[in-house]
Design an enzyme around this catalytic site. Structure first.
Site, PDB file in Angstrom:
ATOM      1  N   ARG A 119      13.071   0.619  -5.869  1.00  0.00           N
ATOM      2  CA  ARG A 119      13.118  -0.822  -6.156  1.00  0.00           C
ATOM      3  C   ARG A 119      14.256  -1.550  -5.452  1.00  0.00           C
ATOM      4  NH1 ARG A 119      11.046   1.896 -10.417  1.00  0.00           N
ATOM      5  NH2 ARG A 119       9.194   0.952 -11.367  1.00  0.00           N
ATOM      6  N   HIS A 144       8.582   0.128  -3.625  1.00  0.00           N
ATOM      7  CA  HIS A 144       7.925   0.927  -2.588  1.00  0.00           C
ATOM      8  C   HIS A 144       7.418   0.098  -1.406  1.00  0.00           C
ATOM      9  CE1 HIS A 144       8.517   4.198  -5.242  1.00  0.00           C
ATOM     10  NE2 HIS A 144       7.356   4.238  -5.867  1.00  0.00           N
ATOM     11  N   HIS A 216       5.473  10.777  -2.150  1.00  0.00           N
ATOM     12  CA  HIS A 216       5.163  10.500  -3.553  1.00  0.00           C
ATOM     13  C   HIS A 216       4.105  11.442  -4.128  1.00  0.00           C
ATOM     14  CE1 HIS A 216       4.861   7.877  -7.116  1.00  0.00           C
ATOM     15  NE2 HIS A 216       5.935   7.258  -6.667  1.00  0.00           N
ATOM     16  N   ASP A 288      12.612   8.416 -15.216  1.00  0.00           N
ATOM     17  CA  ASP A 288      12.241   7.608 -14.051  1.00  0.00           C
ATOM     18  C   ASP A 288      13.548   7.074 -13.470  1.00  0.00           C
ATOM     19  OD1 ASP A 288      10.897   6.235 -12.138  1.00  0.00           O
ATOM     20  OD2 ASP A 288       9.816   4.889 -13.483  1.00  0.00           O
ATOM     21  N   GLU A 353      11.088  12.631  -5.619  1.00  0.00           N
ATOM     22  CA  GLU A 353      11.164  11.771  -4.433  1.00  0.00           C
ATOM     23  C   GLU A 353      12.586  11.762  -3.889  1.00  0.00           C
ATOM     24  OE1 GLU A 353       9.614   7.840  -5.722  1.00  0.00           O
ATOM     25  OE2 GLU A 353       8.931   8.945  -7.448  1.00  0.00           O
TER      26      GLU A 353
HETATM   27  C1  BGC Z   1       8.717   4.949  -9.670  1.00  0.00           C
HETATM   28  C2  BGC Z   1       8.008   4.570 -10.928  1.00  0.00           C
HETATM   29  C3  BGC Z   1       6.683   3.971 -10.557  1.00  0.00           C
HETATM   30  C4  BGC Z   1       5.918   4.961  -9.771  1.00  0.00           C
HETATM   31  C5  BGC Z   1       4.603   4.395  -9.332  1.00  0.00           C
HETATM   32  C6  BGC Z   1       7.877   5.921  -8.928  1.00  0.00           C
HETATM   33  O1  BGC Z   1       8.478   6.235  -7.724  1.00  0.00           O
HETATM   34  O2  BGC Z   1       9.979   5.470  -9.930  1.00  0.00           O
HETATM   35  O3  BGC Z   1       8.753   3.654 -11.685  1.00  0.00           O
HETATM   36  O4  BGC Z   1       5.974   3.570 -11.690  1.00  0.00           O
HETATM   37  O5  BGC Z   1       6.639   5.332  -8.643  1.00  0.00           O
HETATM   38  O6  BGC Z   1       3.679   5.370  -9.205  1.00  0.00           O
END
Ligand code: BGC
Length: 388
Positions: A119, A144, A216, A288, A353
């Site tokens: 973010r 992203h 991801h 997260d 990640e």
């Molecule tokens: C984030 C999550 C997000 C997800 C989406 C992750 O990389 O940290 O907050 O909801 O990606 O699939």
């Protein structure tokens, strides 16, 4: 290594070898003669609404381990790894039909993430005195890369050699999703004969910009996606993590994990502390968050592992990056079909990640993510599969 044209035949041979292996579990270590040859097989996958062809590449290493990759988003559709009996299973989540990959990949399954993974607060940052406004797509923030690299069709070139590889390239335009600079990106997946998925990221720009690339894939080492990842053991060589605000933007504090549910310095099951009353777990609906490695060097170092006791599958993670977002699949909402039957649920898979810190462009105390013309962005991450 054979050419792609010969690949179909090799794939069939590999499949035959795999089925033999399944029948003879007690004799799983392939002899030199029995070892399958590595291969790269190209096939048509689907066509986007705009008429762009998406191709699929199936890479097989000498041990019979496979990955399937499509040129949309560089998405990894499947990755097979053997369990303690030598039985291969797919250990990454994926959709059962192409449309979800083509129409936005709502969970970012298996995707290459960029231009900025994670973010950026309010989708804003200032660089060299100039303000930039990015696409906002996650509450008030940019996540992203907005319509990021996961939603773009990449060019692919197979990399021939003893270990099959796929080189993906994409050029993001100056101004795309609000970011400055034409950014030439190359991501190379290699399936090594040590059963590693090795990922090399490279990028160059013609104007100062920010870059934070990652992958991801959602892992579930059991190979049965009806099982929660909560029983799998995670280790992270990270004594600190980044607490977040209510919109999952780091507050700027680097907090010690000791004495908190965020302590994975010794392997523990993900479920052990995930439901304890904790303000940070509440904000993330689970894990997260971004963990900061004790070893801040940019050498390729082991930073942690994931282990599924039942199957024996063990995955070690190596990276040149300083941090990792461990996301425990909290937003998976039970609406998408699973490859192993039923629907994917919250915690059916987890992401590891590797990356720089979230919101770095707005937090001067964090390591920089700025890339300038003439510089080369190069990072590496390796996921190594074995059994214990
Ligand atoms: C984030 C999550 C997000 C997800 C989406 C992750 O990389 O940290 O907050 O909801 O990606 O699939």
């Amino acid at each position: 290594m054979k050419t792609i044209k010969q690949g179909v035949c090799l794939l069939m041979c590999s499949l035959m070898l795999l089925s033999c292996k399944d029948e003879k579990k007690e004799d799983m270590q392939p002899t030199t003669e029995a070892k399958a040859k590595s291969s790269i097989v190209k096939s048509d996958y689907a066509t986007t609404k705009d008429g762009v062809k998406v191709e699929k590449y199936t890479l097989t290493n000498a041990n019979g381990m496979t990955i399937e990759v499509i040129t949309m988003g560089g998405d990894i559709l499947s990755l097979t790894a053997p369990d303690k009996n030598g039985k291969f299973a797919d250990v990454v989540l994926g959709y059962t039909t192409p449309d979800l990959y083509l129409d936005g990949n709502p969970y970012f399954f298996g995707a290459v993430i960029g231009r900025y993974g994670n973010r950026i607060a309010k989708g804003k940052f200032t660089l060299d005195g100039k303000d930039y406004q990015l696409t906002v797509n996650d509450g008030p923030n940019s996540l992203h890369g907005g319509k990021g690299f996961d939603k773009r069709v990449w060019d692919a070139t197979p990399v021939e050699g003893d270990e099959p590889g796929l080189k993906l390239t994409y050029t993001a335009k100056d101004g795309e999703e609000g970011y400055p600079g034409n950014l030439k990106v190359t991501v190379t997946y290699t399936l090594t004969n040590a059963n590693e998925l090795a990922i090399a990221y490279e990028a160059e720009t013609d104007k100062a910009t920010v870059v934070n690339l990652t992958q991801h894939s959602y892992f579930n080492l059991s190979g049965d996606f009806s099982k929660s990842i909560e029983s799998q053991e995670l280790e992270l060589k990270a004594g600190k993590f980044l607490p977040v605000d209510g919109t999952l933007i780091p507050t700027g504090e680097l907090k010690a994990v000791a004495g908190t549910p965020f302590d994975f310095t010794k392997a523990k099951t993900i479920g052990k502390d995930i439901n304890v009353a904790d303000d940070q777990l509440k904000k993330g609906l689970g894990y997260d968050h971004c963990w900061i490695f004790d070893d801040a060097s940019n050498s390729l170092k082991e930073i942690g592992s994931l282990y599924d006791k039942e199957s024996g599958r063990f995955m070690q993670v190596y990276t040149t990056e300083p941090a990792i977002q461990f996301y425990s699949g909290n937003f998976i909402d039970g609406t998408k079909d699973s490859k192993t039957g039923g629907k994917y649920q919250k915690r059916s898979g987890l992401c590891l990640e590797t990356q720089h810190y979230p919101d770095s462009p707005n937090q001067p105390s964090f390591p920089t993510t700025v890339l300038k013309p003439g510089e080369k962005y190069t990072t590496k991450t390796t996921y190594k599969f074995s059994v214990k």
